[in-house]
Scaffold this motif. Structure first.
Motif, PDB file in Angstrom:
ATOM      1  N   PRO A  62       0.851  -1.195   0.000  1.00 26.36           N
ATOM      2  CA  PRO A  62       0.000   0.000   0.000  1.00 26.36           C
ATOM      3  C   PRO A  62       0.888   1.247   0.000  1.00 26.36           C
ATOM      4  N   ILE A  63       0.395   2.348  -0.531  1.00 30.02           N
ATOM      5  CA  ILE A  63       1.220   3.548  -0.695  1.00 30.02           C
ATOM      6  C   ILE A  63       1.817   4.006   0.635  1.00 30.02           C
ATOM      7  N   SER A  64       1.011   4.031   1.695  1.00 30.85           N
ATOM      8  CA  SER A  64       1.495   4.529   2.984  1.00 30.85           C
ATOM      9  C   SER A  64       2.658   3.693   3.512  1.00 30.85           C
ATOM     10  N   LEU A  65       2.508   2.366   3.474  1.00 29.62           N
ATOM     11  CA  LEU A  65       3.565   1.497   3.981  1.00 29.62           C
ATOM     12  C   LEU A  65       4.773   1.480   3.044  1.00 29.62           C
ATOM     13  N   GLY A  66       4.510   1.553   1.738  1.00 26.63           N
ATOM     14  CA  GLY A  66       5.613   1.608   0.786  1.00 26.63           C
ATOM     15  C   GLY A  66       6.495   2.820   1.041  1.00 26.63           C
ATOM     16  N   LEU A  67       5.862   3.963   1.306  1.00 28.52           N
ATOM     17  CA  LEU A  67       6.617   5.185   1.597  1.00 28.52           C
ATOM     18  C   LEU A  67       7.352   5.066   2.932  1.00 28.52           C
ATOM     19  N   LEU A  68       6.676   4.570   3.957  1.00 31.65           N
ATOM     20  CA  LEU A  68       7.313   4.411   5.262  1.00 31.65           C
ATOM     21  C   LEU A  68       8.505   3.468   5.194  1.00 31.65           C
ATOM     22  N   HIS A  69       8.377   2.419   4.393  1.00 30.12           N
ATOM     23  CA  HIS A  69       9.472   1.459   4.257  1.00 30.12           C
ATOM     24  C   HIS A  69      10.684   2.110   3.587  1.00 30.12           C
ATOM     25  N   GLN A  70      10.434   2.959   2.607  1.00 24.77           N
ATOM     26  CA  GLN A  70      11.534   3.670   1.950  1.00 24.77           C
ATOM     27  C   GLN A  70      12.202   4.636   2.922  1.00 24.77           C
ATOM     28  N   LEU A  71      11.399   5.347   3.697  1.00 27.37           N
ATOM     29  CA  LEU A  71      11.961   6.278   4.676  1.00 27.37           C
ATOM     30  C   LEU A  71      12.644   5.528   5.822  1.00 27.37           C
ATOM     31  N   GLY A  72      12.140   4.333   6.127  1.00 32.55           N
ATOM     32  CA  GLY A  72      12.797   3.505   7.142  1.00 32.55           C
ATOM     33  C   GLY A  72      14.194   3.110   6.710  1.00 32.55           C
ATOM     34  N   ALA A  73      14.371   2.855   5.416  1.00 29.42           N
ATOM     35  CA  ALA A  73      15.703   2.546   4.884  1.00 29.42           C
ATOM     36  C   ALA A  73      16.627   3.757   5.048  1.00 29.42           C
ATOM     37  N   PHE A  74      16.078   4.933   4.869  1.00 32.48           N
ATOM     38  CA  PHE A  74      16.832   6.174   5.026  1.00 32.48           C
ATOM     39  C   PHE A  74      17.322   6.308   6.470  1.00 32.48           C
ATOM     40  N   ILE A  75      16.419   6.061   7.411  1.00 31.62           N
ATOM     41  CA  ILE A  75      16.770   6.156   8.834  1.00 31.62           C
ATOM     42  C   ILE A  75      17.803   5.093   9.205  1.00 31.62           C
ATOM     43  N   LEU A  76      17.641   3.887   8.661  1.00 30.82           N
ATOM     44  CA  LEU A  76      18.600   2.816   8.925  1.00 30.82           C
ATOM     45  C   LEU A  76      19.984   3.186   8.406  1.00 30.82           C
ATOM     46  N   LEU A  77      20.045   3.759   7.209  1.00 34.05           N
ATOM     47  CA  LEU A  77      21.342   4.164   6.664  1.00 34.05           C
ATOM     48  C   LEU A  77      21.960   5.262   7.533  1.00 34.05           C
ATOM     49  N   GLY A  78      21.159   6.240   7.949  1.00 34.47           N
ATOM     50  CA  GLY A  78      21.674   7.294   8.810  1.00 34.47           C
ATOM     51  C   GLY A  78      22.203   6.742  10.128  1.00 34.47           C
ATOM     52  N   SER A  79      21.485   5.779  10.700  1.00 35.41           N
ATOM     53  CA  SER A  79      21.921   5.147  11.948  1.00 35.41           C
ATOM     54  C   SER A  79      23.222   4.380  11.743  1.00 35.41           C
ATOM     55  N   THR A  80      23.346   3.740  10.593  1.00 34.25           N
ATOM     56  CA  THR A  80      24.567   2.991  10.273  1.00 34.25           C
ATOM     57  C   THR A  80      25.756   3.935  10.122  1.00 34.25           C
ATOM     58  N   VAL A  81      25.540   5.066   9.452  1.00 38.90           N
ATOM     59  CA  VAL A  81      26.613   6.052   9.275  1.00 38.90           C
ATOM     60  C   VAL A  81      27.058   6.599  10.632  1.00 38.90           C
ATOM     61  N   PHE A  82      26.090   6.884  11.509  1.00 38.95           N
ATOM     62  CA  PHE A  82      26.429   7.386  12.836  1.00 38.95           C
ATOM     63  C   PHE A  82      27.255   6.364  13.616  1.00 38.95           C
ATOM     64  N   ALA A  83      26.830   5.103  13.576  1.00 39.19           N
ATOM     65  CA  ALA A  83      27.566   4.056  14.291  1.00 39.19           C
ATOM     66  C   ALA A  83      28.951   3.861  13.690  1.00 39.19           C
ATOM     67  N   LEU A  84      29.041   3.866  12.370  1.00 45.84           N
ATOM     68  CA  LEU A  84      30.327   3.707  11.700  1.00 45.84           C
ATOM     69  C   LEU A  84      31.270   4.840  12.099  1.00 45.84           C
ATOM     70  N   HIS A  85      30.744   6.048  12.172  1.00 50.08           N
ATOM     71  CA  HIS A  85      31.575   7.201  12.541  1.00 50.08           C
ATOM     72  C   HIS A  85      32.059   7.095  13.983  1.00 50.08           C
ATOM     73  N   ARG A  86      31.198   6.641  14.873  1.00 50.60           N
ATOM     74  CA  ARG A  86      31.577   6.533  16.283  1.00 50.60           C
ATOM     75  C   ARG A  86      32.579   5.416  16.536  1.00 50.60           C
ATOM     76  N   PHE A  87      32.637   4.424  15.651  1.00 49.69           N
ATOM     77  CA  PHE A  87      33.579   3.310  15.819  1.00 49.69           C
ATOM     78  C   PHE A  87      34.734   3.377  14.832  1.00 49.69           C
ATOM     79  N   ARG A  88      34.853   4.504  14.120  1.00 50.89           N
ATOM     80  CA  ARG A  88      35.899   4.590  13.099  1.00 50.89           C
ATOM     81  C   ARG A  88      37.284   4.608  13.724  1.00 50.89           C
TER      82      ARG A  88
END
Length: 334
Positions: free
Chosen positions: A308-334
């Motif tokens: 459904p459009i709502s969940l499809g959009l949320l899932h795409q934005l969830g990927a965005f948040i996951l990538l941002g969280s990964t970048v933050f963790a990578l930076h803190r452990f660099r």
């Protein structure tokens, strides 16, 4: 973070937020099937049609292309307007982001606020943003030839470039906030360098799923229908083609990459529980676990409800948040 760098950090975070909004608008444009409504591209943009005659000219241009001829042949002018505005907004918002990046950059440069070390990073950001705009038109062009759908390869390029532009902008901002490298556990550091490409590959295959509408098949979980690996996963020849062009094969890769991402992040999380960490490192792992859990549940629901459009959009934005969280963790452990 120094007082000199504070305005630059605010500027970079503003860019991150605008890219997030841009991805949301792009997701809605795709999910509402509006992306092929504008059949021409202008570098500096233009005002939308202001009269019935202007609208008719735009509509007549749209009629010359496959999407109208094969799918939307019964569209009225009002229905055309509804899809036109999504694509128009997407393009104009992209130009706004360009101005938000370029004008403050020139101002900081003139005021000599940019260090020699930071300058090439900011130039690279501008190049990445410009390339993203060109990729957008390159993607749209693929749907204006024969098939009224954009190439899923070009869609993936366009989406992933947006994600990586955000990731690098965020990384540069974090470097200004935390200029000193923190001590880190070697195993966790290695795990972070495994998690980051895993997340990027998962986003790429998510774009393949979106571009091929592969989320519309096998809307069951955890199995694909009655099997863990559906027969159609390997139906195409040669075998490798299934995993980049076959609906079932692409969905299969996206499903099982999700398990790999979750497993890698949980391993990092439980490794972090056993050792002493700085507070921001522990926070980074907590945020990462929350982000991947949220995204995994969203992915399952999106699949089972046939996107459904709502969940499809949320899932795409969830990927965005996951990538941002990964970048933050990578930076803190660099």
């Amino acid at each position: 973070m120094t007082k000199t760098n504070r305005p630059i950090v605010v500027w970079l975070f503003t860019g991150c937020f605008l890219i997030f909004i841009m991805v949301a608008i792009g997701g809605l444009t795709r999910l509402t099937h509006s992306g092929l409504s504008m059949v021409e591209w202008n570098l500096f943009g233009s005002t939308p049609p202001s009269s019935d005659a202007d609208w008719q000219i735009m509509f007549d241009k749209y009629k010359q292309y496959p999407e109208y001829q094969q799918i939307n042949f019964n569209f009225s002018l009002e229905e055309f307007k509804s899809i036109f505005y999504w694509e128009y907004g997407h393009r104009m918002f992209g130009r706004l982001i360009g101005l938000v990046f370029i004008i403050p950059f020139l101002w900081f440069l003139i005021r000599k606020r940019v260090s020699k070390e930071l300058l090439p990073k900011l130039i690279l950001l501008l190049i990445m943003g410009s390339f993203q705009g060109l990729l957008g038109w390159y993607m749209v062009k693929s749907g204006l030839v024969k098939d009224p759908d954009v190439s899923h390869y070009r869609l993936a390029m366009h989406l992933v470039t947006a994600f990586l532009t955000f990731a690098y902008t965020f990384w540069v901002a974090l470097g200004l906030i935390y200029p000193e490298k923190a001590q880190s556990d070697k195993k966790l550091k290695r795990l972070m360098w495994i998690i980051f490409p895993l997340v990027v590959f998962q986003i790429i295959w998510g774009a393949y799923v979106a571009g091929l509408n592969a989320g519309m098949v096998y809307n069951t979980w955890p199995k694909m229908g009655e099997a863990w690996i559906a027969d159609s996963v390997t139906a195409m020849s040669p075998l490798w083609k299934n995993f980049i062009e076959g609906l079932a094969g692409v969905q299969f890769v996206h499903r099982y990459l999700a398990y790999a991402v979750v497993a890698a992040i949980l391993i990092a999380f439980f490794r972090g529980r056993k050792i002493q960490l700085f507070s921001n490192q522990r926070k980074a792992l907590n945020v990462l676990v929350f982000a991947v859990s949220f995204q995994f549940v969203l992915g399952v629901l999106t699949l089972m409800l046939a996107v459904p459009i709502s969940l499809g959009l949320l899932h795409q934005l969830g990927a965005f948040i996951l990538l941002g969280s990964t970048v933050f963790a990578l930076h803190r452990f660099r």
